[in-house]
Design a protein around this motif. Structure first.
Motif, PDB file in Angstrom:
ATOM      1  N   LYS A 231      82.291  67.228  35.558  1.00 34.45           N
ATOM      2  CA  LYS A 231      81.548  68.606  35.174  1.00 34.45           C
ATOM      3  C   LYS A 231      81.490  68.830  33.591  1.00 34.45           C
ATOM      4  CE  LYS A 231      85.188  70.741  37.153  1.00 34.45           C
ATOM      5  NZ  LYS A 231      85.842  69.512  37.696  1.00 34.45           N
TER       6      LYS A 231
ATOM      7  N   GLU B 168      88.282  72.810  39.893  1.00 32.48           N
ATOM      8  CA  GLU B 168      87.637  72.795  41.276  1.00 32.48           C
ATOM      9  C   GLU B 168      88.458  72.697  42.627  1.00 32.48           C
ATOM     10  OE1 GLU B 168      84.751  69.400  42.353  1.00 32.48           O
ATOM     11  OE2 GLU B 168      85.577  68.492  40.366  1.00 32.48           O
TER      12      GLU B 168
ATOM     13  N   PHE C  24      78.476  71.296  38.009  1.00 34.97           N
ATOM     14  CA  PHE C  24      78.988  70.262  38.520  1.00 34.97           C
ATOM     15  C   PHE C  24      78.001  69.274  38.779  1.00 34.97           C
ATOM     16  CE2 PHE C  24      82.852  72.336  40.817  1.00 34.97           C
ATOM     17  CZ  PHE C  24      82.819  73.446  40.409  1.00 34.97           C
TER      18      PHE C  24
ATOM     19  N   ILE D  19      80.018  76.643  34.251  1.00 34.61           N
ATOM     20  CA  ILE D  19      80.436  75.243  34.724  1.00 34.61           C
ATOM     21  C   ILE D  19      79.529  74.591  35.594  1.00 34.61           C
ATOM     22  CG2 ILE D  19      82.492  73.847  35.844  1.00 34.61           C
ATOM     23  CD1 ILE D  19      84.216  76.272  35.344  1.00 34.61           C
TER      24      ILE D  19
ATOM     25  N   CYS E 124      80.180  72.403  44.014  1.00 33.71           N
ATOM     26  CA  CYS E 124      80.038  73.925  43.341  1.00 33.71           C
ATOM     27  C   CYS E 124      80.061  74.919  44.569  1.00 33.71           C
ATOM     28  CB  CYS E 124      78.556  73.856  42.833  1.00 33.71           C
ATOM     29  SG  CYS E 124      78.580  75.527  41.814  1.00 33.71           S
TER      30      CYS E 124
ATOM     31  N   GLY F 289      76.954  67.276  43.340  1.00 29.27           N
ATOM     32  CA  GLY F 289      77.394  68.636  42.495  1.00 29.27           C
ATOM     33  C   GLY F 289      77.058  70.049  43.046  1.00 29.27           C
TER      34      GLY F 289
END
Ligand code: UDP
Length: 244
Positions: A15, A195, A30, A28, A53, A49
């Motif tokens: 990240k 996460e 990903f 943030i 996310c 990603g």
């Protein structure tokens, strides 16, 4: 609300954290990068990603609706979320419902042993040291958190596990184990951060008894089993479809 992406604050393995116009918040991102074994194994998985996310956003919302404070505020785009800016507590808190992974490599406990109560393992979050496991004495010595904060982190982790275990069970998935990270937000509250995705959770498909085929998480990457993205897509698909 539309937030403006500011400067890069920190880049981790999976990240990137960017400032935003509100100093109490961050963006943030990903990434598609996949790493394992303390980043000795690396790859890029197109689409990971955005899947992580979306999966994390759904799970953070689920936790919030069950009274667990998290850093999550809202999704910003396919690969970005808005979250509270936090002070990271340098602990990796792992909770295990079924024995596998490092627990079976480092102890004589057999693969697949049901752990009741679930086993909580603490690691010191430090890449250079390879995230070493902590004893109670070492935790005290390092002075990372006081006893009250540690009790709160343990209680929160066990609650998160109960919520997620029941939820994934309803999606025909076994939640084998997972890692949580925590931080304190601007009001000093301890919140679940980082996460919650197939990158830091192990999921086994209840509908499949084959020990390799049933794996729907980063172990597919760690063990070179192929089908990494398909597995992550399956997790999101089940979350979006809901319990059957
Ligand atoms: N985990 C993680 N980051 C780490 C180490 C572990 O997210 O740096 C997660 C991992 O995905 C699994 C759980 O924590 O869901 C327990 O991992 P384990 O200690 O078994 O380590 P591994 O076998 O992955 O080395």
């Amino acid at each position: 609300m539309n937030h403006i992406q500011g400067s890069l604050i920190y880049e981790g393995k999976a990240k990137r954290i960017f400032a935003c116009e509100n100093p109490d918040l961050v963006l943030i991102e990903f990434k598609n990068d996949a790493t394992a074994f303390n980043a000795k194994k690396r790859s890029e998985i197109e689409g990971k990603g955005s899947l992580n996310c979306k999966i994390s956003a759904s799970l953070f919302k689920l936790l919030e609706s069950n009274g667990i404070p998290t850093h999550f505020l809202e999704l910003h785009s396919e690969t970005f979320m808005i979250a509270d800016k936090i002070n990271v507590i340098p602990l990796e808190v792992v909770i295990r419902n079924i024995a596998t992974g490092s627990l079976c490599r480092e102890t004589p406990i057999n693969q697949g042993t049901i752990l009741n109560p679930p086993l909580l393992d603490l690691y010191y979050k430090d890449d250079e040291l390879g995230d070493p496991i902590l004893t109670e004495g070492r935790l005290k010595l390092l002075n990372i958190v006081d006893n009250i904060q540690m009790d709160e982190i343990e209680m929160m982790t066990r609650s998160v596990n109960n919520i997620l275990k029941e939820y994934f069970d309803s999606l025909d998935l076994l939640l084998v184990d997972f890692k949580l990270e925590f931080g304190t937000n601007s009001s000093g509250t301890i919140v679940v951060a980082d996460e919650i995705s197939p990158d830091n959770c192990r999921f086994w498909d209840k509908k499949n008894s084959d020990p390799k085929q049933r794996i729907l998480d980063k172990d597919r990457f760690r063990q070179d089993l192929g089908g990494v993205l398909d597995a992550y897509e399956e997790i999101l698909k089940r979350i979006e479809k809901g319990p059957s």
